[in-house]
Write an enzyme that holds these catalytic residues in place. Structure first.
Site, mmCIF file in Angstrom:
data_model
loop_
_atom_site.group_PDB
_atom_site.id
_atom_site.type_symbol
_atom_site.label_atom_id
_atom_site.label_comp_id
_atom_site.label_asym_id
_atom_site.label_seq_id
_atom_site.Cartn_x
_atom_site.Cartn_y
_atom_site.Cartn_z
ATOM 1 N N GLU A 1 -7.938 40.223 -32.351
ATOM 2 C CA GLU A 1 -6.908 40.831 -32.804
ATOM 3 C C GLU A 1 -6.564 41.990 -33.438
ATOM 4 O O GLU A 1 -5.645 42.579 -33.982
ATOM 5 C CB GLU A 1 -5.922 39.901 -33.065
ATOM 6 C CG GLU A 1 -5.529 38.699 -32.295
ATOM 7 C CD GLU A 1 -4.516 38.852 -31.090
ATOM 8 O OE1 GLU A 1 -3.796 39.795 -31.204
ATOM 9 O OE2 GLU A 1 -4.362 37.962 -30.383
ATOM 10 N N GLU A 2 -8.052 42.601 -33.749
ATOM 11 C CA GLU A 2 -8.068 43.528 -35.056
ATOM 12 C C GLU A 2 -7.846 44.761 -34.581
ATOM 13 O O GLU A 2 -7.993 45.727 -35.550
ATOM 14 C CB GLU A 2 -9.588 43.378 -35.410
ATOM 15 C CG GLU A 2 -10.618 43.655 -34.221
ATOM 16 C CD GLU A 2 -12.035 43.308 -34.673
ATOM 17 O OE1 GLU A 2 -13.093 44.281 -34.462
ATOM 18 O OE2 GLU A 2 -12.313 42.455 -35.468
#
Length: 329
Positions: free
Chosen positions: A298-299
């Site tokens: 999700e970065e």
């Protein structure tokens, strides 16, 4: 009594949503006319033409460009993470340290894309309460965190890519997506017993209080969700196109979508992770992803990967020869 007169923390957010700037249709029309004049068979540029015209509309410039892209990652912690099987209580802290050291995947993609990278530590040492039993945030804290997100892009950019970091964030995203759109908890999660059970418990605890998207955000979301929603809202007012990353980011964006149709018109889904919950959410948002990467982090790496595509679309649009003149710089 007007919303502003009540003095409630969410009133400012609702008022901002009521006055959202719209796309510059004159710039879009000029860009579209150029698209039709490009020295290629009509339709041969596929979605690249649509991207360029979208950029023109939201940058209010018929000759769009990507010269200062920014990847903004919002990091937060969740009380529920303590009970996730196999979870590491210090994983989010270590990931933020990895960002700072330049060793994460998103660092490499941002470097290749010549993009800035900012990581926002949203009180990592103070996890929000476990959403199965308590609200993640008070209304005042949620509104303040949204305001923080709005200030996060004050340094300037012409393309904002948003990512998230936080152990427990996906469970919160699943609960928030279920609150916003309905559906079985298992349809919003990885279908593990813990995740499905946690979402069901959170929805039961907050039942009767989730019809308002902002109330759902504060109860079953978290700090990163609030900050991301604020950043997206600020980008709209500053005419900055936005690329949304994974499931957490898209769920935070969905709060604005549910509050006001069209609130995400300045946003594109950068990629689809391949996870059923993310794919389903993109369908509910009406967003066709630019890439299908299979990335489940999700970065922000997925959003950063799409910078090159958007930059190329703008460069092709502005730099190609046209039929009406041999060369149009």
């Amino acid at each position: 009594m007007t919303r502003a007169a009540t003095g409630l923390p969410f009133d400012d957010i609702r008022n901002l949503l009521a006055g959202l700037p719209q796309a510059d249709e004159a710039a879009r029309a000029t860009a579209r006319a150029r698209t039709r004049d490009l020295a290629v068979p009509e339709g041969s540029l596929g979605r690249l033409a649509d991207i360029a015209e979208w950029m023109a509309a939201w940058q209010a410039n018929p000759k769009p460009a990507v010269t200062r892209p920014l990847v903004a990652i919002f990091a937060a912690t969740h009380g529920i993470a303590a009970d996730i099987p196999g979870a590491d209580a210090h994983a989010t802290h270590r990931l933020v340290e990895l960002f700072a050291a330049g060793g994460a995947a998103v660092n490499q993609v941002a470097l290749q894309a010549e993009a800035g990278l900012k990581v926002f530590d949203l009180a990592l040492d103070m996890p929000v309460p476990d959403i199965r039993t308590e609200a993640a945030l008070s209304e005042a804290a949620c509104a303040a965190t949204m305001a923080f997100g709005m200030e996060a892009i004050a340094g300037g950019t012409d393309l904002l890519c948003i990512g998230a970091a936080g152990e427990g964030g996906r469970v919160a995203a699943a609960a928030l997506a279920a609150a916003l759109f309905g559906g079985r908890p298992a349809d919003r999660t990885d279908d593990s017993d813990f995740a499905s059970g946690a979402v069901a418990a959170a929805l039961a605890t907050h039942e009767g209080h989730l019809a308002d998207p902002l109330e759902a955000l504060r109860r079953v979301g978290g700090r990163e969700f609030a900050a991301i929603a604020g950043a997206i809202l600020a980008a709209r007012y500053q005419r900055i196109p936005v690329l949304l990353d994974g499931f957490v980011v898209c769920t935070a964006a969905a709060v604005l979508h549910r509050l006001k149709p069209g609130a995400l018109d300045h946003c594109l889904a950068a990629h689809c992770s391949g996870e059923p919950a993310h794919a389903r959410l993109l369908e509910e948002l009406g967003k066709e992803p630019l890439l299908r990467t299979g990335l489940t982090s999700e970065e922000g790496a997925g959003a950063a990967l799409a910078i090159a595509l958007v930059r190329s679309a703008a460069a092709i649009h502005c730099g190609m020869a046209t039929r009406s003149q041999r060369w149009s710089p």
